[in-house]
Design an enzyme around this catalytic site. Structure first.
Site, PDB file in Angstrom:
ATOM      1  N   THR A  67       0.833  -1.200   0.000  1.00 45.86           N
ATOM      2  CA  THR A  67       0.000   0.000   0.000  1.00 45.86           C
ATOM      3  C   THR A  67       0.875   1.262   0.000  1.00 45.86           C
ATOM      4  OG1 THR A  67      -1.565  -1.241   1.379  1.00 45.86           O
ATOM      5  CG2 THR A  67      -1.970   1.100   1.144  1.00 45.86           C
TER       6      THR A  67
ATOM      7  N   ARG B 242       7.740  -2.587   2.955  1.00 49.19           N
ATOM      8  CA  ARG B 242       7.863  -2.681   4.410  1.00 49.19           C
ATOM      9  C   ARG B 242       8.229  -4.099   4.787  1.00 49.19           C
ATOM     10  NH1 ARG B 242       2.991   1.099   6.744  1.00 49.19           N
ATOM     11  NH2 ARG B 242       3.583   2.782   5.363  1.00 49.19           N
TER      12      ARG B 242
ATOM     13  N   SER C 243       6.224   4.018   8.642  1.00 53.93           N
ATOM     14  CA  SER C 243       5.070   4.766   9.142  1.00 53.93           C
ATOM     15  C   SER C 243       4.710   4.431  10.580  1.00 53.93           C
ATOM     16  CB  SER C 243       3.898   4.517   8.202  1.00 53.93           C
ATOM     17  OG  SER C 243       2.853   5.387   8.492  1.00 53.93           O
ATOM     18  N   HIS C 244       3.495   3.905  10.798  1.00 56.90           N
ATOM     19  CA  HIS C 244       3.011   3.655  12.159  1.00 56.90           C
ATOM     20  C   HIS C 244       3.493   2.319  12.704  1.00 56.90           C
ATOM     21  CE1 HIS C 244       0.421   1.759   9.312  1.00 56.90           C
ATOM     22  NE2 HIS C 244       0.048   0.911  10.240  1.00 56.90           N
TER      23      HIS C 244
ATOM     24  N   ASP D 101       1.717  10.030  13.608  1.00 60.11           N
ATOM     25  CA  ASP D 101       2.350   8.707  13.542  1.00 60.11           C
ATOM     26  C   ASP D 101       3.862   8.806  13.309  1.00 60.11           C
ATOM     27  OD1 ASP D 101       2.272   9.513  10.883  1.00 60.11           O
ATOM     28  OD2 ASP D 101       2.036   7.457  10.139  1.00 60.11           O
TER      29      ASP D 101
ATOM     30  N   ASP E  95       5.903   8.689  10.770  1.00 57.63           N
ATOM     31  CA  ASP E  95       6.468   9.560   9.735  1.00 57.63           C
ATOM     32  C   ASP E  95       5.681  10.860   9.557  1.00 57.63           C
ATOM     33  OD1 ASP E  95       4.324   8.069   8.731  1.00 57.63           O
ATOM     34  OD2 ASP E  95       5.054   8.196   6.661  1.00 57.63           O
TER      35      ASP E  95
ATOM     36  N   ASP F 109       2.505  11.586   8.809  1.00 60.50           N
ATOM     37  CA  ASP F 109       1.438  11.825   7.831  1.00 60.50           C
ATOM     38  C   ASP F 109       0.047  11.501   8.373  1.00 60.50           C
ATOM     39  OD1 ASP F 109       1.831   9.105   7.795  1.00 60.50           O
ATOM     40  OD2 ASP F 109       2.082   8.935   5.618  1.00 60.50           O
ATOM     41  N   ARG F 110      -0.034  10.857   9.555  1.00 57.34           N
ATOM     42  CA  ARG F 110      -1.355  10.546  10.121  1.00 57.34           C
ATOM     43  C   ARG F 110      -1.691  11.510  11.252  1.00 57.34           C
ATOM     44  NH1 ARG F 110      -2.603   4.153  10.374  1.00 57.34           N
ATOM     45  NH2 ARG F 110      -1.753   3.635   8.318  1.00 57.34           N
TER      46      ARG F 110
ATOM     47  N   THR G 244      -7.659   2.105  -1.336  1.00 53.30           N
ATOM     48  CA  THR G 244      -6.871   2.458  -0.160  1.00 53.30           C
ATOM     49  C   THR G 244      -5.425   2.787  -0.551  1.00 53.30           C
ATOM     50  OG1 THR G 244      -8.227   1.100   1.276  1.00 53.30           O
ATOM     51  CG2 THR G 244      -5.967   1.504   1.995  1.00 53.30           C
TER      52      THR G 244
ATOM     53  N   GLU H 125      -8.539   9.430   4.333  1.00 55.87           N
ATOM     54  CA  GLU H 125      -8.751   8.003   4.528  1.00 55.87           C
ATOM     55  C   GLU H 125      -9.208   7.774   5.964  1.00 55.87           C
ATOM     56  OE1 GLU H 125      -6.070   5.227   2.219  1.00 55.87           O
ATOM     57  OE2 GLU H 125      -4.636   6.637   3.026  1.00 55.87           O
ATOM     58  N   GLU H 126      -9.927   6.676   6.159  1.00 55.59           N
ATOM     59  CA  GLU H 126     -10.408   6.331   7.494  1.00 55.59           C
ATOM     60  C   GLU H 126      -9.263   6.005   8.444  1.00 55.59           C
ATOM     61  OE1 GLU H 126      -9.689   3.108   8.508  1.00 55.59           O
ATOM     62  OE2 GLU H 126      -8.809   2.828   6.519  1.00 55.59           O
ATOM     63  N   SER H 127      -8.088   5.744   7.886  1.00 56.52           N
ATOM     64  CA  SER H 127      -6.947   5.312   8.681  1.00 56.52           C
ATOM     65  C   SER H 127      -6.155   6.499   9.241  1.00 56.52           C
ATOM     66  CB  SER H 127      -6.037   4.437   7.830  1.00 56.52           C
ATOM     67  OG  SER H 127      -5.695   5.114   6.636  1.00 56.52           O
TER      68      SER H 127
ATOM     69  N   LYS I 101      -0.503  12.482   2.683  1.00 57.82           N
ATOM     70  CA  LYS I 101      -1.345  12.925   3.771  1.00 57.82           C
ATOM     71  C   LYS I 101      -0.454  13.645   4.775  1.00 57.82           C
ATOM     72  CE  LYS I 101      -1.466   8.267   5.868  1.00 57.82           C
ATOM     73  NZ  LYS I 101      -0.941   7.300   4.886  1.00 57.82           N
TER      74      LYS I 101
ATOM     75  N   ARG J  63      -8.918  -6.364   7.657  1.00 60.58           N
ATOM     76  CA  ARG J  63      -9.589  -5.169   8.150  1.00 60.58           C
ATOM     77  C   ARG J  63     -11.077  -5.274   7.803  1.00 60.58           C
ATOM     78  NH1 ARG J  63      -5.123  -2.617   9.556  1.00 60.58           N
ATOM     79  NH2 ARG J  63      -3.459  -2.116   8.084  1.00 60.58           N
TER      80      ARG J  63
HETATM   81  C1  VG1 Z   1      -2.878   1.318   5.741  1.00 59.84           C
HETATM   82  C2  VG1 Z   1      -4.139   2.151   5.724  1.00 59.84           C
HETATM   83  C3  VG1 Z   1      -4.161   3.024   4.481  1.00 59.84           C
HETATM   84  C4  VG1 Z   1      -2.895   3.889   4.442  1.00 59.84           C
HETATM   85  C5  VG1 Z   1      -1.667   3.006   4.538  1.00 59.84           C
HETATM   86  C6  VG1 Z   1      -0.387   3.800   4.619  1.00 59.84           C
HETATM   87  O1  VG1 Z   1      -2.846   0.456   4.621  1.00 59.84           O
HETATM   88  O2  VG1 Z   1      -5.287   1.331   5.774  1.00 59.84           O
HETATM   89  O3  VG1 Z   1      -5.320   3.805   4.472  1.00 59.84           O
HETATM   90  O4  VG1 Z   1      -2.844   4.635   3.258  1.00 59.84           O
HETATM   91  O5  VG1 Z   1      -1.743   2.172   5.702  1.00 59.84           O
HETATM   92  O6  VG1 Z   1      -0.425   4.713   5.682  1.00 59.84           O
HETATM   93  P1  VG1 Z   1      -3.278  -1.101   4.710  1.00 59.84           P
HETATM   94  O7  VG1 Z   1      -3.021  -1.664   3.350  1.00 59.84           O
HETATM   95  O8  VG1 Z   1      -2.449  -1.713   5.773  1.00 59.84           O
HETATM   96  O9  VG1 Z   1      -4.727  -1.094   5.090  1.00 59.84           O
HETATM   97  V1  VG1 Z   1       1.029   5.022   6.529  1.00 59.84           V
HETATM   98  O10 VG1 Z   1       0.754   6.364   7.536  1.00 59.84           O
HETATM   99  O11 VG1 Z   1       1.233   3.532   7.216  1.00 59.84           O
HETATM  100  O12 VG1 Z   1       2.134   5.316   5.323  1.00 59.84           O
HETATM  101 CO    CO Z   2       2.442   7.270   8.160  1.00 60.47          CO
END
Ligand code: VG1
Ligand code: CO
Length: 543
Positions: free
Chosen positions: A18, A22, A113-114, A277, A279, A281-282, A344, A363-365, A376, A496
């Site tokens: 996504t 990672r 990221s997170h 988060d 990095d 962006d959240r 997504t 996004e909902e995330s 983001k 999810r």
């Molecule tokens: C998750 C979230 C998605 C977001 C992605 C990257 O992906 O659901 O909305 O864009 O993380 O965010 P997934 O495929 O695990 O549902 V970040 O802040 O982790 O770069």
């Molecule tokens: Co992030």
């Protein structure tokens, strides 16, 4: 200094998900692993000769060493210049901004990221294109193809570059420009938002708390919230980026940022609280006694954007990922602007933003952002909220109550089932997919199923097609269930399940979300057989 050509061989599994590649940190630290992937990025994007890149990361374990390797490889490939954040630090939105401001040929962001950081946790590498956004699927597919046919990579034999101070140095024939990671970003925020109005609100006694979760946003939040806007020292907590994020998940949600939620629910609650988060962006937004769902936050930002100077001209359109609630759809309808629904991942917003089809996306995330960058942006969302509160002279709870009265409310929750056996999770999704054509017209948890399908997307700008983007089931009475497998995990599969219930009746806008959504959770179980397939009776994380 000489250029070494190192023999290597393809490594399986270097397929970006996504958001970039990672993997476990130890896997990234393994022989040739990082080097192969970086060489594949260079090869897939036409080589590096004469090019300028941005480079930085969220400061997690291995960030500094990975940055040095990438600099030596870029120098060996004949890059003209690499612009690096001081200490190899850049938040994701700040990197996107630098790529755009400096008109570079793209950038490499080191982040998972997170996901937690550390030698036994996660690491990630992401390539962003010259528009500042995450590489689209067509590019990540090319990168993956290159990883499968590499036989060597080139790297300069040299010592580490000093990244501890801003300035320009040379690495072989390449310039390394170390920049203050915060300065350009802060200037951008000052252009978008009414800093004097926010500062005046804070000076009048408005109390805020920002939790940087020991991750990259700390220095940005300090400089902007405490520095430029005058919030008292200590308003930003956990502000020093640590290689292991203090041992936690730098994930701004009610589970991993529990102390912040407890604070706003307690007697000494500030007027406003937020977290970001790993990095940067959240974002998670909280008011006194109140948690704002990310889908609601997106809707509120869209409805009130005109109050911020950078958006005073109005919005060209909005966009949300498919699993995100339809709260923003009604705002778009009221504003008379288009609302786009994408798969997504932020990479799907890039074309819409570039083409002027959308101004604000979410996004909902816990992700919201706008056309000011192509990622983001957590702190952007926080400042947008502060600007709205200052302009309206209202608290978060009043803003939400007014919003729901006007537009109705979408009760929403996401249930995550983590570290599942990938084969079993895949079998569950396949079984549900097979039954989709028969579901419409049937019943689930006593409600009629109006529609059931698997989401696919055709990009309106370049026509690119993305299939298999999540199963969605619509129930009568405004209910929706979405199921998809995560593309960011590093351990097994993550399922999810997204639950949504739209409600417009004025006497039903203040209910307990878990109670409203319980029938939908039961329906999801009945339809997908989550327990039978995965052996799990309950989700690991509910947000
Ligand atoms: C998750 C979230 C998605 C977001 C992605 C990257 O992906 O659901 O909305 O864009 O993380 O965010 P997934 O495929 O695990 O549902 V970040 O802040 O982790 O770069
Ligand atoms: Co992030």
């Amino acid at each position: 200094m000489s250029v070494l050509t190192i023999e290597t061989a393809p490594i399986e599994g270097q397929k970006p998900g996504t958001s970039g590649l990672r993997k476990k940190t130890r896997e990234f630290m393994g022989r040739h692993y990082l080097e192969n992937f970086v060489a594949a990025i260079f090869a897939a994007t036409g080589g590096l000769a004469g090019k300028t890149l941005v480079l930085g990361g969220d400061g997690r374990y291995f960030n500094d060493r990975a940055a040095q390797v990438i600099l030596r490889m870029a120098a060996a490939e004949g890059a003209r210049r690499v612009i690096v954040g001081q200490g190899a630090i850049l938040s994701t939105p700040a990197a996107s901004n630098l790529i755009r401001q400096r008109r570079t040929d793209g950038g490499i962001i080191l982040s998972a990221s997170h996901n937690p950081g550390g030698p036994d946790a996660d690491f990630g590498v992401k390539f962003n294109t010259p528009n500042g956004g995450p590489a689209p699927e067509e590019v990540t597919n090319r990168i993956h193809a290159e990883t499968l046919r590499l036989s060597s990579y080139r790297i300069l034999e040299a010592q580490d570059v000093d990244l501890s101070r801003p300035g320009i140095s040379r690495l072989g024939g390449m310039e390394v420009e170390v920049v203050d990671p915060v300065a350009d970003y802060r200037a951008l925020m000052e252009r978008l938002f009414d800093f004097p109005a926010i500062a005046a609100m804070i000076a009048r006694g408005f109390r805020l708390r920002f939790d940087a979760m020991h991750a990259v946003t700390g220095p940005y939040a300090r400089a902007i919230l405490e520095g430029a806007l005058g919030a008292p020292e200590g308003s930003v907590v956990n502000a020093t980026p640590l290689p292991d994020f203090g041992g936690g998940h730098p994930d701004p949600n009610p589970v991993w940022a529990r102390p912040l939620v407890d604070l706003v629910m307690g007697p000494d609650a500030p007027d406003f609280a937020a977290a970001s988060d790993g990095d940067g962006d959240r974002n998670m937004i909280l008011g006194r006694g109140l948690y704002v769902t990310p889908s609601d936050s997106l809707a509120v930002l869209a409805a009130n954007a005109r109050l911020a100077p950078g958006y005073a001209g109005g919005l060209k359109g909005v966009a949300r990922s498919m699993p995100t609630s339809a709260a923003v759809d009604r705002v778009a309808a009221a504003l008379g602007i288009p609302c786009h629904e994408t798969p997504t991942g932020w990479k799907f917003f890039g074309n819409l933003l570039d083409a002027g089809l959308a101004t604000i996306c979410g996004e909902e995330s816990f992700g919201t952002g706008s056309d000011h960058v192509r990622e983001k942006d957590g702190l952007w969302a926080v400042l947008m909220w502060l600007n709205i509160l200052a302009a309206r002279g209202e608290g978060v709870a009043a803003v939400m109550a007014g919003h729901w009265r006007r537009f109705g409310r979408n009760y929403y929750a996401r249930h995550d089932y983590e570290a599942l056996d990938p084969a079993r999770a895949g079998a569950m999704m396949a079984a549900l997919r097979d039954r989709l054509p028969q579901l419409a017209g049937g019943e689930a948890a006593g409600r009629r199923i109006e529609a059931a399908d698997e989401f696919a997307y055709t990009d309106p700008v370049d026509g690119a097609r993305s299939e298999g983007q999540g199963i969605r089931i619509r129930l009568e009475g405004g209910g929706r269930i979405v199921l998809r497998l995560s593309g960011t995990g590093t351990e097994g599969a993550t399922l999810r399940v997204y639950l949504e219930q739209a409600e417009a009746r004025p006497d039903r806008l203040d209910l307990d979300p878990a109670a409203v959504l319980a029938p939908l959770a039961a329906a999801a179980e009945a339809l997908a057989g989550i327990r039978a397939h995965t052996g799990r009776a309950a989700p690991d994380v509910t947000t």
